[in-house]
Design a protein around this motif. Structure first.
Motif, short mmCIF file in Angstrom:
data_model
loop_
_atom_site.label_atom_id
_atom_site.label_comp_id
_atom_site.label_asym_id
_atom_site.label_seq_id
_atom_site.Cartn_x
_atom_site.Cartn_y
_atom_site.Cartn_z
N SER A 58 0.33 -1.16 0.16
CA SER A 58 0.38 -0.04 0.30
C SER A 58 0.42 1.19 -0.06
O SER A 58 0.71 2.49 -0.57
CB SER A 58 -0.75 -0.22 1.28
OG SER A 58 -1.89 -1.51 0.89
N ALA A 59 1.62 1.12 0.65
CA ALA A 59 3.25 2.29 0.94
C ALA A 59 3.67 2.26 -0.55
O ALA A 59 3.75 3.81 -1.00
CB ALA A 59 4.07 2.15 1.53
N LEU A 60 4.01 0.96 -1.30
CA LEU A 60 5.06 1.29 -2.23
C LEU A 60 3.63 1.97 -3.55
O LEU A 60 4.26 3.14 -4.58
CB LEU A 60 4.84 -0.13 -3.19
CG LEU A 60 5.31 -0.23 -4.49
CD1 LEU A 60 7.05 0.78 -3.93
CD2 LEU A 60 5.56 -1.80 -4.67
N GLY A 61 2.50 1.67 -3.23
CA GLY A 61 1.60 2.41 -4.51
C GLY A 61 0.94 4.20 -3.88
O GLY A 61 0.72 4.52 -4.76
N LYS A 62 1.46 4.89 -2.73
CA LYS A 62 1.64 5.94 -2.81
C LYS A 62 2.67 6.35 -3.29
O LYS A 62 2.47 8.08 -3.22
CB LYS A 62 1.95 6.40 -0.95
CG LYS A 62 -0.23 5.83 -0.57
CD LYS A 62 0.28 5.81 0.58
CE LYS A 62 -1.43 5.70 1.28
NZ LYS A 62 -1.26 5.57 2.69
N LEU A 63 3.96 5.74 -3.52
CA LEU A 63 4.98 6.60 -3.93
C LEU A 63 4.69 7.41 -5.23
O LEU A 63 4.19 6.81 -6.32
CB LEU A 63 6.58 5.90 -4.07
CG LEU A 63 6.63 5.00 -2.68
CD1 LEU A 63 8.03 4.44 -3.22
CD2 LEU A 63 7.43 6.29 -2.09
N THR A 114 5.42 2.30 -15.55
CA THR A 114 4.86 0.67 -15.15
C THR A 114 4.52 0.02 -13.75
O THR A 114 3.76 -0.42 -13.67
CB THR A 114 6.60 -0.08 -15.85
OG1 THR A 114 6.97 -0.03 -16.98
CG2 THR A 114 5.57 -1.51 -15.73
N ILE A 115 5.49 0.85 -12.64
CA ILE A 115 5.29 0.28 -11.32
C ILE A 115 3.91 1.01 -10.97
O ILE A 115 3.07 0.29 -9.85
CB ILE A 115 6.07 0.78 -10.50
CG1 ILE A 115 7.51 -0.07 -10.43
CG2 ILE A 115 6.21 0.67 -9.13
CD1 ILE A 115 8.70 0.24 -10.01
N ALA A 116 3.48 2.55 -11.15
CA ALA A 116 3.00 2.72 -10.81
C ALA A 116 1.73 2.64 -11.58
O ALA A 116 0.60 2.83 -10.91
CB ALA A 116 2.96 4.73 -11.18
N ALA A 117 1.24 2.17 -13.24
CA ALA A 117 0.33 2.16 -13.36
C ALA A 117 -0.47 0.27 -12.81
O ALA A 117 -1.14 0.16 -12.25
CB ALA A 117 0.87 1.23 -14.55
N ALA A 118 1.39 -0.24 -12.47
CA ALA A 118 0.58 -1.74 -12.11
C ALA A 118 -0.16 -1.52 -11.00
O ALA A 118 -0.93 -2.34 -10.21
CB ALA A 118 1.94 -2.55 -11.90
N MET A 119 0.13 -0.77 -9.85
CA MET A 119 0.22 -0.37 -8.13
C MET A 119 -1.54 0.18 -8.93
O MET A 119 -2.34 -0.36 -8.06
CB MET A 119 0.67 0.39 -7.55
CG MET A 119 2.57 0.57 -7.29
SD MET A 119 1.99 -1.09 -5.83
CE MET A 119 2.64 -2.61 -7.14
N GLU A 120 -1.79 1.04 -8.98
CA GLU A 120 -3.55 1.71 -9.48
C GLU A 120 -3.88 0.85 -10.08
O GLU A 120 -5.27 0.16 -9.84
CB GLU A 120 -3.22 2.95 -10.18
CG GLU A 120 -4.96 3.37 -10.79
CD GLU A 120 -4.56 4.19 -9.84
OE1 GLU A 120 -6.07 3.67 -10.13
OE2 GLU A 120 -4.59 4.18 -8.88
#
Length: 232
Positions: A66-71, A89-95
């Motif tokens: 969850s914290a990773l998704g906030k970066l 790519t990381i941000a899109a996967a978290m979303e």
């Protein structure tokens, strides 16, 4: 002329490719969080494998997804080996993960308590860095007919359009409303503006025989219910 055979054993693949092979042969659940993120970025840097780099990134947020998704993209790019494309790519996967959780919760369409409101709306609002105000439109069985965002960035009487709220309620045949907004600060105490807009919508809805059942303030892990506290 004989041709040397190439071995496809996992141990003979580069370290960056091993997570892909592991997923293929052992399934998704066999991979660690770092290995899954490593598949997204594909490669590390000159001194770290993709897995090693992702372990370091996750370590910076206490291995909390969850914290990773906030970066932000900019924050991800501070790690050596993470350029703009990898960060996006990381941000899109978290979303996508956040949206999937939201869809799973929406399947529980019947609202039976303030807890069920939290379960439906926390995936949408709980981790946002800004405030959003939403309306849940319910039918006679207290099932959600429609979810609608009314404002973004803060709550004031001018940002929440009462006429639009009631127009939508009539269009979808709603008999009840639940107001929901988030507090990014984590505080559960309702502000004066929160209380004012609650009364404003409650009074306007009564003239159309539509009930405001609750106003729920959502944070990442907790919620506050006006109805539960007897202040609706």
């Amino acid at each position: 002329m004989s041709e040397k055979k190439m071995s496809f054993s996992i141990k003979n693949w580069s370290q960056d490719d091993q997570p892909r092979e592991k997923l293929l042969y052992k399934g998704r659940s066999a991979l660690s969080d770092a290995e899954l993120v490593a598949i997204l970025i594909g490669s590390g840097n000159r001194t770290e494998s993709a897995v090693g780099l992702c372990k370091r990134i996750l370590g910076s947020v206490d291995n909390n997804l969850s914290a990773l998704g906030k970066l932000s993209v900019a924050q991800l790019m501070t790690f050596n080996g993470i350029g703009e494309a990898k960060a996006i790519t990381i941000a899109a996967a978290m979303e996508l993960g956040r949206r999937r959780r939201s869809e799973d919760k929406v399947d529980r369409t019947k609202i039976t308590s303030s807890t069920s409101v939290f379960e439906v709306m926390q995936p949408l609002l709980g981790e946002l860095p800004h405030e959003e105000f939403w309306i849940l439109y319910l039918n006679n069985a207290n099932a959600i007919i429609k979810q609608q965002q009314l404002s973004k960035g803060g709550i004031t009487g001018t940002l929440v359009d009462v006429r639009l709220t009631l127009k939508t309620a009539l269009e979808v045949g709603a008999t009840a409303l639940i107001l929901v907004h988030n507090h990014p600060s984590g505080t559960l105490k309702p502000s004066q503006a929160d209380q004012q807009i609650t009364q404003k919508l409650k009074t306007a809805s009564q003239s159309l025989d539509i009930k405001v059942l609750d106003h729920v303030i959502v944070t990442e892990h907790q919620y506050f219910s006006f109805a539960d506290q007897g202040i609706l």
